[in-house]
Write a protein that holds these residues in place. Structure first.
Motif, PDB file in Angstrom:
ATOM      1  N   LEU A 151      -5.310  48.810  53.355  1.00 56.89           N
ATOM      2  CA  LEU A 151      -5.008  47.822  54.387  1.00 56.89           C
ATOM      3  C   LEU A 151      -4.091  46.726  53.833  1.00 56.89           C
ATOM      4  O   LEU A 151      -3.102  46.339  54.464  1.00 56.89           O
ATOM      5  CB  LEU A 151      -6.302  47.199  54.914  1.00 56.89           C
ATOM      6  N   ARG A 152      -4.438  46.231  52.655  1.00 53.63           N
ATOM      7  CA  ARG A 152      -3.639  45.167  52.048  1.00 53.63           C
ATOM      8  C   ARG A 152      -2.232  45.648  51.738  1.00 53.63           C
ATOM      9  O   ARG A 152      -1.245  44.920  51.935  1.00 53.63           O
ATOM     10  CB  ARG A 152      -4.319  44.678  50.768  1.00 53.63           C
ATOM     11  N   ASP A 153      -2.112  46.893  51.260  1.00 52.92           N
ATOM     12  CA  ASP A 153      -0.796  47.452  50.942  1.00 52.92           C
ATOM     13  C   ASP A 153       0.077  47.604  52.176  1.00 52.92           C
ATOM     14  O   ASP A 153       1.307  47.677  52.072  1.00 52.92           O
ATOM     15  CB  ASP A 153      -0.948  48.816  50.243  1.00 52.92           C
ATOM     16  N   ARG A 154      -0.539  47.667  53.343  1.00 56.50           N
ATOM     17  CA  ARG A 154       0.201  47.733  54.602  1.00 56.50           C
ATOM     18  C   ARG A 154       0.578  46.337  55.105  1.00 56.50           C
ATOM     19  O   ARG A 154       1.126  46.192  56.191  1.00 56.50           O
ATOM     20  CB  ARG A 154      -0.622  48.460  55.661  1.00 56.50           C
ATOM     21  N   GLY A 155       0.250  45.334  54.309  1.00 54.20           N
ATOM     22  CA  GLY A 155       0.617  43.975  54.670  1.00 54.20           C
ATOM     23  C   GLY A 155      -0.378  43.268  55.561  1.00 54.20           C
ATOM     24  O   GLY A 155      -0.095  42.185  56.082  1.00 54.20           O
ATOM     25  N   LEU A 156      -1.567  43.845  55.740  1.00 52.75           N
ATOM     26  CA  LEU A 156      -2.586  43.241  56.593  1.00 52.75           C
ATOM     27  C   LEU A 156      -3.431  42.250  55.796  1.00 52.75           C
ATOM     28  O   LEU A 156      -3.786  42.506  54.646  1.00 52.75           O
ATOM     29  CB  LEU A 156      -3.499  44.316  57.183  1.00 52.75           C
ATOM     30  N   LYS A 157      -3.732  41.126  56.425  1.00 52.52           N
ATOM     31  CA  LYS A 157      -4.670  40.174  55.844  1.00 52.52           C
ATOM     32  C   LYS A 157      -6.090  40.667  56.129  1.00 52.52           C
ATOM     33  O   LYS A 157      -6.351  41.276  57.164  1.00 52.52           O
ATOM     34  CB  LYS A 157      -4.480  38.789  56.448  1.00 52.52           C
ATOM     35  N   ILE A 158      -7.007  40.401  55.223  1.00 54.96           N
ATOM     36  CA  ILE A 158      -8.385  40.879  55.365  1.00 54.96           C
ATOM     37  C   ILE A 158      -9.329  39.687  55.315  1.00 54.96           C
ATOM     38  O   ILE A 158      -9.237  38.841  54.425  1.00 54.96           O
ATOM     39  CB  ILE A 158      -8.740  41.872  54.244  1.00 54.96           C
ATOM     40  N   ALA A 159     -10.241  39.641  56.277  1.00 57.86           N
ATOM     41  CA  ALA A 159     -11.253  38.583  56.309  1.00 57.86           C
ATOM     42  C   ALA A 159     -12.636  39.195  56.426  1.00 57.86           C
ATOM     43  O   ALA A 159     -12.795  40.309  56.928  1.00 57.86           O
ATOM     44  CB  ALA A 159     -11.004  37.632  57.480  1.00 57.86           C
ATOM     45  N   VAL A 160     -13.622  38.464  55.956  1.00 57.10           N
ATOM     46  CA  VAL A 160     -15.028  38.814  56.149  1.00 57.10           C
ATOM     47  C   VAL A 160     -15.683  37.654  56.886  1.00 57.10           C
ATOM     48  O   VAL A 160     -15.529  36.492  56.498  1.00 57.10           O
ATOM     49  CB  VAL A 160     -15.742  39.053  54.801  1.00 57.10           C
ATOM     50  N   VAL A 161     -16.384  37.970  57.964  1.00 59.01           N
ATOM     51  CA  VAL A 161     -17.149  36.978  58.719  1.00 59.01           C
ATOM     52  C   VAL A 161     -18.565  37.528  58.810  1.00 59.01           C
ATOM     53  O   VAL A 161     -18.780  38.611  59.348  1.00 59.01           O
ATOM     54  CB  VAL A 161     -16.563  36.754  60.125  1.00 59.01           C
ATOM     55  N   THR A 162     -19.525  36.798  58.274  1.00 55.56           N
ATOM     56  CA  THR A 162     -20.875  37.359  58.182  1.00 55.56           C
ATOM     57  C   THR A 162     -21.969  36.334  58.410  1.00 55.56           C
ATOM     58  O   THR A 162     -21.848  35.171  58.017  1.00 55.56           O
ATOM     59  CB  THR A 162     -21.079  38.022  56.804  1.00 55.56           C
ATOM     60  N   ASN A 163     -23.029  36.780  59.079  1.00 53.03           N
ATOM     61  CA  ASN A 163     -24.276  36.023  59.119  1.00 53.03           C
ATOM     62  C   ASN A 163     -25.012  36.308  57.818  1.00 53.03           C
ATOM     63  O   ASN A 163     -25.188  37.476  57.455  1.00 53.03           O
ATOM     64  CB  ASN A 163     -25.150  36.467  60.294  1.00 53.03           C
ATOM     65  N   CYS A 164     -25.444  35.273  57.127  1.00 54.87           N
ATOM     66  CA  CYS A 164     -26.008  35.535  55.797  1.00 54.87           C
ATOM     67  C   CYS A 164     -26.884  34.383  55.317  1.00 54.87           C
ATOM     68  O   CYS A 164     -26.760  33.248  55.774  1.00 54.87           O
ATOM     69  CB  CYS A 164     -24.876  35.774  54.800  1.00 54.87           C
ATOM     70  N   PRO A 165     -27.750  34.675  54.329  1.00 51.33           N
ATOM     71  CA  PRO A 165     -28.553  33.639  53.671  1.00 51.33           C
ATOM     72  C   PRO A 165     -27.744  32.961  52.576  1.00 51.33           C
ATOM     73  O   PRO A 165     -26.632  33.407  52.241  1.00 51.33           O
ATOM     74  CB  PRO A 165     -29.721  34.442  53.093  1.00 51.33           C
ATOM     75  N   PRO A 166     -28.265  31.891  51.992  1.00 52.58           N
ATOM     76  CA  PRO A 166     -27.509  31.132  50.987  1.00 52.58           C
ATOM     77  C   PRO A 166     -27.091  31.934  49.753  1.00 52.58           C
ATOM     78  O   PRO A 166     -26.117  31.566  49.084  1.00 52.58           O
ATOM     79  CB  PRO A 166     -28.476  30.003  50.598  1.00 52.58           C
ATOM     80  N   GLU A 167     -27.818  33.000  49.427  1.00 52.22           N
ATOM     81  CA  GLU A 167     -27.459  33.776  48.230  1.00 52.22           C
ATOM     82  C   GLU A 167     -26.071  34.411  48.354  1.00 52.22           C
ATOM     83  O   GLU A 167     -25.385  34.616  47.353  1.00 52.22           O
ATOM     84  CB  GLU A 167     -28.476  34.892  47.973  1.00 52.22           C
ATOM     85  N   THR A 168     -25.669  34.739  49.571  1.00 52.43           N
ATOM     86  CA  THR A 168     -24.408  35.468  49.745  1.00 52.43           C
ATOM     87  C   THR A 168     -23.203  34.684  49.230  1.00 52.43           C
ATOM     88  O   THR A 168     -22.451  35.189  48.403  1.00 52.43           O
ATOM     89  CB  THR A 168     -24.215  35.888  51.211  1.00 52.43           C
ATOM     90  N   PRO A 169     -22.971  33.443  49.687  1.00 55.55           N
ATOM     91  CA  PRO A 169     -21.837  32.706  49.117  1.00 55.55           C
ATOM     92  C   PRO A 169     -21.993  32.421  47.628  1.00 55.55           C
ATOM     93  O   PRO A 169     -20.998  32.370  46.886  1.00 55.55           O
ATOM     94  CB  PRO A 169     -21.794  31.416  49.939  1.00 55.55           C
ATOM     95  N   ALA A 170     -23.245  32.274  47.174  1.00 53.52           N
ATOM     96  CA  ALA A 170     -23.468  32.023  45.743  1.00 53.52           C
ATOM     97  C   ALA A 170     -23.075  33.236  44.901  1.00 53.52           C
ATOM     98  O   ALA A 170     -22.544  33.095  43.792  1.00 53.52           O
ATOM     99  CB  ALA A 170     -24.930  31.650  45.493  1.00 53.52           C
ATOM    100  N   LEU A 171     -23.334  34.430  45.440  1.00 54.72           N
ATOM    101  CA  LEU A 171     -23.031  35.662  44.712  1.00 54.72           C
ATOM    102  C   LEU A 171     -21.613  36.164  44.971  1.00 54.72           C
ATOM    103  O   LEU A 171     -21.143  37.080  44.282  1.00 54.72           O
ATOM    104  CB  LEU A 171     -24.025  36.764  45.121  1.00 54.72           C
ATOM    105  N   TRP A 172     -20.939  35.594  45.939  1.00 52.14           N
ATOM    106  CA  TRP A 172     -19.622  36.083  46.362  1.00 52.14           C
ATOM    107  C   TRP A 172     -18.604  36.188  45.217  1.00 52.14           C
ATOM    108  O   TRP A 172     -17.856  37.165  45.144  1.00 52.14           O
ATOM    109  CB  TRP A 172     -19.071  35.204  47.476  1.00 52.14           C
ATOM    110  N   PRO A 173     -18.521  35.220  44.309  1.00 51.19           N
ATOM    111  CA  PRO A 173     -17.534  35.339  43.219  1.00 51.19           C
ATOM    112  C   PRO A 173     -17.706  36.596  42.376  1.00 51.19           C
ATOM    113  O   PRO A 173     -16.765  37.031  41.712  1.00 51.19           O
ATOM    114  CB  PRO A 173     -17.776  34.077  42.376  1.00 51.19           C
ATOM    115  N   HIS A 174     -18.911  37.188  42.414  1.00 56.20           N
ATOM    116  CA  HIS A 174     -19.172  38.395  41.625  1.00 56.20           C
ATOM    117  C   HIS A 174     -19.055  39.673  42.452  1.00 56.20           C
ATOM    118  O   HIS A 174     -19.257  40.766  41.921  1.00 56.20           O
ATOM    119  CB  HIS A 174     -20.584  38.315  41.015  1.00 56.20           C
ATOM    120  N   PHE A 175     -18.745  39.541  43.733  1.00 54.17           N
ATOM    121  CA  PHE A 175     -18.595  40.699  44.618  1.00 54.17           C
ATOM    122  C   PHE A 175     -17.337  41.459  44.201  1.00 54.17           C
ATOM    123  O   PHE A 175     -16.249  40.897  44.138  1.00 54.17           O
ATOM    124  CB  PHE A 175     -18.489  40.210  46.066  1.00 54.17           C
TER     125      PHE A 175
END
Length: 202
Positions: A151-175
């Motif tokens: 998708l990115r190679d086709r020039g598309l921007k990619i977003a994630v929108v999610t309902n989540c608990p606090p651990e998700t943004p805390a762990l995101w840098p390691h995703f």
């Protein structure tokens, strides 16, 4: 959820003229599907970006495994498993909308609805169980990374929108694939869930 048009501005930098729910790209086979298609898109719509959900789309999620985790936490706290699960589910929307400072505080709240107040050490142990479960869950298949790259190679921007608990943004840098994602919006950070269109305007 299907396809919808939007004039959605993300971070003041990205402009999405059309978005679609990308489960179609991540079907069981994870086979890449070319878009747009005349069968599903109007002729005047140009796709510039894709918005993905996280749980159950980019990473697998088992409601049964999660219920087992939460029920086990209730048992460990000496609380009735079924009632603990029910109270957890009832209060969950508040957690994913950032009403609690941490999952630990949320666990204290859920336990309190059943009567006894649990001590801080017990809440901490249960919160750590929950964090480890979330950490295990945030492991995308190799095919997810390849799809995002295409998708990115086709020039598309990619977003994630999610309902989540606090651990998700805390762990995101390691995703593992977060470097392929332009924008990530977490309900617990922006204090709005996906039930509201406001989350897509963050």
């Amino acid at each position: 959820m299907g396809i919808y048009q939007s004039g959605l501005g993300l971070g003041g930098e990205l402009r999405w003229t059309a978005d679609f729910h990308a489960r179609r790209l991540l079907a069981t086979s994870h086979k890449f599907i070319d878009y747009p298609s005349e069968a599903i898109l109007p002729h005047n719509v140009q796709i510039r970006g894709v918005i993905f959900d996280l749980y159950g789309t980019l990473v697998p999620f088992s409601p049964e495994a999660y219920a087992k985790l939460v029920g086990g936490m209730g048992d460990a706290l000496g609380l009735p498993k079924t009632r603990f699960l029910q109270s957890w589910g009832k209060a969950w929307p508040k957690l994913e909308k950032g009403a609690f400072s941490s999952t630990e505080a949320f666990i204290v709240h859920v336990a309190k609805t059943l009567g006894p107040r649990i001590d801080a050490a017990a809440a901490h142990r249960m919160a750590e169980r929950h964090r480890r479960f979330q950490q295990k869950t945030l492991r995308p298949a190799a095919s997810v990374a390849s799809t995002l790259r295409r998708l990115r190679d086709r020039g598309l921007k990619i977003a994630v929108v999610t309902n989540c608990p606090p651990e998700t943004p805390a762990l995101w840098p390691h995703f593992k694939v977060q470097n392929l994602i332009s924008v990530a919006v977490f309900s617990c950070v922006d204090k709005v869930s996906k039930k509201s269109s406001r989350i897509y305007q963050q």
